[in-house]
Each structure stands twice: as C-alpha cells, then as structure tokens.
Scaffold this motif. Structure first.
Motif, PDB file in Angstrom:
ATOM      1  N   LYS A 123      26.690 -85.220   4.527  1.00  0.00           N
ATOM      2  CA  LYS A 123      25.609 -84.572   5.269  1.00  0.00           C
ATOM      3  C   LYS A 123      24.563 -85.555   5.772  1.00  0.00           C
ATOM      4  CE  LYS A 123      27.486 -80.579   4.610  1.00  0.00           C
ATOM      5  NZ  LYS A 123      28.204 -79.910   5.715  1.00  0.00           N
ATOM      6  N   GLN A 124      24.928 -86.821   5.855  1.00  0.00           N
ATOM      7  CA  GLN A 124      24.012 -87.790   6.436  1.00  0.00           C
ATOM      8  C   GLN A 124      23.924 -87.574   7.935  1.00  0.00           C
ATOM      9  OE1 GLN A 124      25.657 -91.560   5.307  1.00  0.00           O
ATOM     10  NE2 GLN A 124      24.752 -91.509   3.261  1.00  0.00           N
ATOM     11  N   ALA A 125      22.768 -87.826   8.505  1.00  0.00           N
ATOM     12  CA  ALA A 125      22.576 -87.670   9.946  1.00  0.00           C
ATOM     13  C   ALA A 125      23.135 -88.887  10.672  1.00  0.00           C
ATOM     14  CB  ALA A 125      21.090 -87.515  10.260  1.00  0.00           C
ATOM     15  N   PRO A 126      23.614 -88.705  11.898  1.00  0.00           N
ATOM     16  CA  PRO A 126      24.082 -89.860  12.670  1.00  0.00           C
ATOM     17  C   PRO A 126      22.940 -90.838  12.923  1.00  0.00           C
ATOM     18  CG  PRO A 126      23.929 -87.891  14.044  1.00  0.00           C
ATOM     19  CD  PRO A 126      23.750 -87.445  12.632  1.00  0.00           C
ATOM     20  N   LYS A 127      23.260 -92.128  12.883  1.00  0.00           N
ATOM     21  CA  LYS A 127      22.235 -93.151  13.103  1.00  0.00           C
ATOM     22  C   LYS A 127      21.984 -93.397  14.582  1.00  0.00           C
ATOM     23  CE  LYS A 127      23.191 -95.617   8.770  1.00  0.00           C
ATOM     24  NZ  LYS A 127      23.621 -96.901   8.177  1.00  0.00           N
ATOM     25  N   ARG A 128      23.058 -93.344  15.383  1.00  0.00           N
ATOM     26  CA  ARG A 128      22.941 -93.632  16.812  1.00  0.00           C
ATOM     27  C   ARG A 128      23.720 -92.587  17.602  1.00  0.00           C
ATOM     28  NH1 ARG A 128      21.825 -99.079  18.257  1.00  0.00           N
ATOM     29  NH2 ARG A 128      23.376 -98.979  19.913  1.00  0.00           N
ATOM     30  N   LEU A 129      23.063 -92.001  18.582  1.00  0.00           N
ATOM     31  CA  LEU A 129      23.663 -90.954  19.401  1.00  0.00           C
ATOM     32  C   LEU A 129      23.510 -91.320  20.869  1.00  0.00           C
ATOM     33  CD1 LEU A 129      23.201 -87.124  18.930  1.00  0.00           C
ATOM     34  CD2 LEU A 129      22.765 -88.161  21.164  1.00  0.00           C
ATOM     35  N   ALA A 130      24.556 -91.094  21.648  1.00  0.00           N
ATOM     36  CA  ALA A 130      24.505 -91.340  23.093  1.00  0.00           C
ATOM     37  C   ALA A 130      24.568 -90.021  23.842  1.00  0.00           C
ATOM     38  CB  ALA A 130      25.668 -92.237  23.532  1.00  0.00           C
ATOM     39  N   PHE A 131      23.701 -89.885  24.847  1.00  0.00           N
ATOM     40  CA  PHE A 131      23.763 -88.721  25.728  1.00  0.00           C
ATOM     41  C   PHE A 131      24.076 -89.227  27.130  1.00  0.00           C
ATOM     42  CE2 PHE A 131      22.737 -85.161  28.288  1.00  0.00           C
ATOM     43  CZ  PHE A 131      22.884 -84.046  27.480  1.00  0.00           C
ATOM     44  N   VAL A 132      25.245 -88.852  27.633  1.00  0.00           N
ATOM     45  CA  VAL A 132      25.723 -89.345  28.926  1.00  0.00           C
ATOM     46  C   VAL A 132      25.374 -88.339  30.015  1.00  0.00           C
ATOM     47  CG1 VAL A 132      27.727 -90.130  30.227  1.00  0.00           C
ATOM     48  CG2 VAL A 132      27.622 -90.513  27.754  1.00  0.00           C
ATOM     49  N   GLY A 133      24.574 -88.768  30.988  1.00  0.00           N
ATOM     50  CA  GLY A 133      24.125 -87.891  32.052  1.00  0.00           C
ATOM     51  C   GLY A 133      22.837 -87.185  31.679  1.00  0.00           C
ATOM     52  N   SER A 134      21.864 -87.930  31.163  1.00  0.00           N
ATOM     53  CA  SER A 134      20.640 -87.348  30.603  1.00  0.00           C
ATOM     54  C   SER A 134      19.686 -86.804  31.652  1.00  0.00           C
ATOM     55  CB  SER A 134      19.917 -88.374  29.728  1.00  0.00           C
ATOM     56  OG  SER A 134      19.800 -89.614  30.395  1.00  0.00           O
ATOM     57  N   GLY A 135      19.652 -87.387  32.859  1.00  0.00           N
ATOM     58  CA  GLY A 135      18.844 -86.842  33.942  1.00  0.00           C
ATOM     59  C   GLY A 135      17.353 -87.057  33.765  1.00  0.00           C
ATOM     60  N   PRO A 136      16.547 -86.526  34.699  1.00  0.00           N
ATOM     61  CA  PRO A 136      15.099 -86.734  34.664  1.00  0.00           C
ATOM     62  C   PRO A 136      14.369 -85.867  33.649  1.00  0.00           C
ATOM     63  CG  PRO A 136      15.686 -85.352  36.535  1.00  0.00           C
ATOM     64  CD  PRO A 136      16.979 -85.797  35.913  1.00  0.00           C
ATOM     65  N   LEU A 137      15.077 -84.884  33.049  1.00  0.00           N
ATOM     66  CA  LEU A 137      14.455 -83.999  32.064  1.00  0.00           C
ATOM     67  C   LEU A 137      15.397 -83.867  30.864  1.00  0.00           C
ATOM     68  CD1 LEU A 137      11.969 -82.178  31.616  1.00  0.00           C
ATOM     69  CD2 LEU A 137      13.250 -80.300  32.657  1.00  0.00           C
ATOM     70  N   PRO A 138      15.432 -84.868  29.989  1.00  0.00           N
ATOM     71  CA  PRO A 138      16.427 -84.926  28.905  1.00  0.00           C
ATOM     72  C   PRO A 138      16.056 -84.046  27.710  1.00  0.00           C
ATOM     73  CG  PRO A 138      15.012 -86.840  28.788  1.00  0.00           C
ATOM     74  CD  PRO A 138      14.567 -86.058  30.011  1.00  0.00           C
ATOM     75  N   LEU A 139      16.031 -82.738  27.931  1.00  0.00           N
ATOM     76  CA  LEU A 139      15.548 -81.824  26.901  1.00  0.00           C
ATOM     77  C   LEU A 139      16.447 -81.775  25.670  1.00  0.00           C
ATOM     78  CD1 LEU A 139      14.046 -78.794  28.839  1.00  0.00           C
ATOM     79  CD2 LEU A 139      12.867 -80.435  27.378  1.00  0.00           C
ATOM     80  N   THR A 140      17.742 -81.945  25.839  1.00  0.00           N
ATOM     81  CA  THR A 140      18.616 -81.931  24.668  1.00  0.00           C
ATOM     82  C   THR A 140      18.244 -83.059  23.718  1.00  0.00           C
ATOM     83  OG1 THR A 140      20.465 -80.912  25.846  1.00  0.00           O
ATOM     84  CG2 THR A 140      20.996 -82.159  23.864  1.00  0.00           C
ATOM     85  N   SER A 141      18.100 -84.259  24.257  1.00  0.00           N
ATOM     86  CA  SER A 141      17.713 -85.400  23.424  1.00  0.00           C
ATOM     87  C   SER A 141      16.344 -85.178  22.800  1.00  0.00           C
ATOM     88  CB  SER A 141      17.709 -86.687  24.249  1.00  0.00           C
ATOM     89  OG  SER A 141      19.017 -87.058  24.636  1.00  0.00           O
ATOM     90  N   ILE A 142      15.400 -84.678  23.582  1.00  0.00           N
ATOM     91  CA  ILE A 142      14.038 -84.470  23.089  1.00  0.00           C
ATOM     92  C   ILE A 142      14.007 -83.443  21.967  1.00  0.00           C
ATOM     93  CG2 ILE A 142      11.776 -83.543  23.702  1.00  0.00           C
ATOM     94  CD1 ILE A 142      12.128 -84.836  26.469  1.00  0.00           C
ATOM     95  N   VAL A 143      14.706 -82.318  22.153  1.00  0.00           N
ATOM     96  CA  VAL A 143      14.713 -81.263  21.131  1.00  0.00           C
ATOM     97  C   VAL A 143      15.396 -81.742  19.862  1.00  0.00           C
ATOM     98  CG1 VAL A 143      15.669 -78.994  20.550  1.00  0.00           C
ATOM     99  CG2 VAL A 143      14.521 -79.341  22.746  1.00  0.00           C
ATOM    100  N   LEU A 144      16.557 -82.361  19.995  1.00  0.00           N
ATOM    101  CA  LEU A 144      17.274 -82.837  18.810  1.00  0.00           C
ATOM    102  C   LEU A 144      16.476 -83.909  18.076  1.00  0.00           C
ATOM    103  CD1 LEU A 144      20.957 -83.038  20.118  1.00  0.00           C
ATOM    104  CD2 LEU A 144      20.011 -81.384  18.499  1.00  0.00           C
ATOM    105  N   ALA A 145      15.881 -84.833  18.825  1.00  0.00           N
ATOM    106  CA  ALA A 145      15.119 -85.923  18.200  1.00  0.00           C
ATOM    107  C   ALA A 145      13.838 -85.414  17.550  1.00  0.00           C
ATOM    108  CB  ALA A 145      14.793 -86.987  19.237  1.00  0.00           C
ATOM    109  N   SER A 146      13.217 -84.403  18.148  1.00  0.00           N
ATOM    110  CA  SER A 146      11.932 -83.911  17.658  1.00  0.00           C
ATOM    111  C   SER A 146      12.060 -83.011  16.441  1.00  0.00           C
ATOM    112  CB  SER A 146      11.203 -83.140  18.763  1.00  0.00           C
ATOM    113  OG  SER A 146      10.925 -83.968  19.873  1.00  0.00           O
ATOM    114  N   TYR A 147      13.140 -82.196  16.392  1.00  0.00           N
ATOM    115  CA  TYR A 147      13.214 -81.152  15.376  1.00  0.00           C
ATOM    116  C   TYR A 147      14.363 -81.289  14.387  1.00  0.00           C
ATOM    117  CZ  TYR A 147       9.879 -78.828  18.449  1.00  0.00           C
ATOM    118  OH  TYR A 147       8.775 -78.533  19.207  1.00  0.00           O
TER     119      TYR A 147
END
Length: 325
Positions: A123-147
C-alpha cells in the motif's frame, strides 16, 4: 424492441446535434457552444445499449468527427479557464471557478481508490507519476497531488509549450505543488529511457486524436515503461462513446488489464487500469488492426472531455520546474 427504438432515437438526436455543432464558427466557450454541448452530453449520459460495431458507416463517420470536435472544444475550454484561474494571485485557491471541479474531485477519488487497490501489496504510494497530455489545466495531477498522493512527484508531459507555461503558472504560487510538479515540453514518442522511472503513467485525450496514433503511443509505452508499472486510462460506456475515441482493450499489448470501472453517476469517465507485463518489440496486429480499433467492445479511451458535466459558465513563477526537451 423498446430498447432498440430508444437507441435509434438517441443516435438520431446525436447526429442532429453534431450537424449544429459542425456549423459553429468557433468552439471557444460561448452561449451557443455551452448550449449545444450541454444538449449533447445530456443525450449521451443516460444508460444505453449502443454497439459501435452495429452503427451504419455514415453514423460511424459522424461519431469520429464529433469526437474531434469535442477534443477541439476541450482545448479551448481548458485554455479559457486556465487564463481565468491564472489571473488570481493564488490560482489554486479558486479552482471551484471551473464548472466541473467537483466532478474532478469525485473522479480523482475514484482513480486513487483503483490505483491503491492495484499498485502495491504494501500500500505504498507511487514515488513518481507521469501524466501524458496534461494540457493548460492539469486538474487530474493537481487533485491527485493535493488530496491523495501527497508525497508523489508528478511529471506532466505536453507537446505544447504554451499549455505547459499556463499550467505551471497555476501551481507556481503553491509552496508544495511547485516543488512536486515538473512540466516537460516534448512529444511522448521521443521519451524513452525516462519512462522506466515512473511507477504510474496516465494517458490523456489529446495524445493523438487519430486512433492509430493513440495505439502507437500505447505501443511506445509498452516498450519503454518499467515492468510492473501501471498504465491508467479513461474509458466510455454506452452512448458516451459518441463523446470519446474508443480503443479495444485487446490492443493493450504488453499490458495486463486489471480493472475496468464504469460509473453510473455524474462521473462520466470510466476508468481502466493495466499493468506492464514485459518488454514489447515489433507488435503485429495483422490485417484486422482497424477493425478491432473501431469495434469498441470491452473498450477504453484515453480521453477526457471537459464538457461532460457542462452545465453553464456562470504571479510569480516561484520555484516552478519547466523542462523543454
């Protein structure tokens, strides 16, 4: 018979909306764009038994064109709201200005739960994650990283330098995310050995709107991702296939499909998670390549249309990390 008749009515309605959208002068956010995409999505959201393989060729062509229009509209919509959010001294304090932010919170929770289930027995969290095609409003990355993934480093890839510049500005004033968000301006097909460094890779919509290009990207990831790394994509179910490009999951060569989840609430996107199972070289689909691509049975789609829950439109750089490759 009633179900078949309902599907016929639905398809006719979608085609009617497509013709209206195709006549618009622009797909930038406006009252007309808002109204038509709202109508389109409300038509496609209810349960339906649409089988892409059984659609007439002219409807299949309309579907293909409609998906491209959704992709174009998404790009305009992201840029529009990234500009609005970027005008605040602290953009991340105003994410609820984006009409579908609550949907991203729900989807982020869903994807985190699925990721946690399959990532690691410890149940360890991933250390490094890549989001391909993040665009000018990367909400998936922001939400996952924030919460959810509060110690994970996020590497966001986009081929558009302006999109990356806008996205990086959104997180530049945040002391935490500005240190955990890296933005790479490059074509993912040029990224090779670096892909082995990621525990998880998300693949987004505008990474090759042409279905063959999408498959090439998946093949590329299969070749260079680390064994046992996870690939996450978003899919569609029922009539929602009119909103998204669809790829048969059997084309995920080199990946073991672990889970496919189809929400039935206001979270429109289905979620597909798969695991890299080994090195892949010279993938051959044979003569039926295109047939499999268009069937969409047991399918997933690396695409996210921000109009899916469309209701109405009612700085300093800090220590931001930008990498131009």
């Amino acid at each position: 018979m009633e179900s078949v008749q309902n599907d016929i009515i639905l398809v006719e309605k979608v085609c009617e909306i497509y013709h209206k959208i195709s006549k618009l002068d622009t797909l930038k956010p406006s009252e007309d764009v808002n109204t038509l995409f709202t109508e389109l999505v409300s038509t496609c959201i209810p349960p339906a038994s649409i089988n892409i393989a059984n659609l007439p060729s002219d409807v299949q062509e309309i579907r293909s064109k409609l998906i491209r229009l959704c992709g174009e509209a998404e790009g305009h919509l992201e840029a529009h709201f990234s500009t609005i959010l970027g005008s605040f001294p602290h953009p991340l304090h105003h994410l609820n200005e984006f009409p579908y932010y609550s949907n991203y919170l729900k989807l982020g929770r869903l994807e985190f739960d699925i990721l946690t289930k399959h990532y690691s027995p410890s149940k360890q969290a991933p250390k490094r994650l890549a989001f391909v095609g993040s665009g000018p409003l990367p909400l998936t990355s922001i939400v996952l990283a924030s919460y959810h993934l509060k110690d994970t480093i996020f590497h966001n890839y986009d081929i558009d330098s302006l999109a990356n510049s806008m996205a990086s500005h959104l997180v530049s004033s945040d002391p935490d995310l500005s240190q955990r968000m890296v933005f790479h301006t490059t074509n993912i097909m040029d990224v090779k050995d670096e892909l082995k460094e990621y525990d998880v890779v998300f693949l987004a919509a505008l990474v090759g709107m042409d279905i063959d290009e999408k498959v090439k990207v998946i093949d590329h990831l299969a070749k260079y991702m680390a064994p046992s790394a996870l690939l996450m994509l978003r899919s569609a179910h029922g009539a929602r296939v009119f909103l998204y490009p669809v790829v048969d999951v059997h084309l995920l060569k080199g990946f073991e499909v672990l889970d496919v989840f189809h929400p039935n609430d206001d979270v429109v996107n289905s979620v597909v998670i798969s695991r890299k199972i080994g090195e892949i070289v010279n993938i051959d689909y044979g003569d039926n390549h295109h047939d499999h691509l268009e069937l969409g049975i047991e399918s997933m789609m690396p695409f996210s249309c921000k109009y899916c829950e469309f209701q109405a439109f009612s700085n300093s750089r800090g220590q931001m990390k930008m990498i131009d490759n």
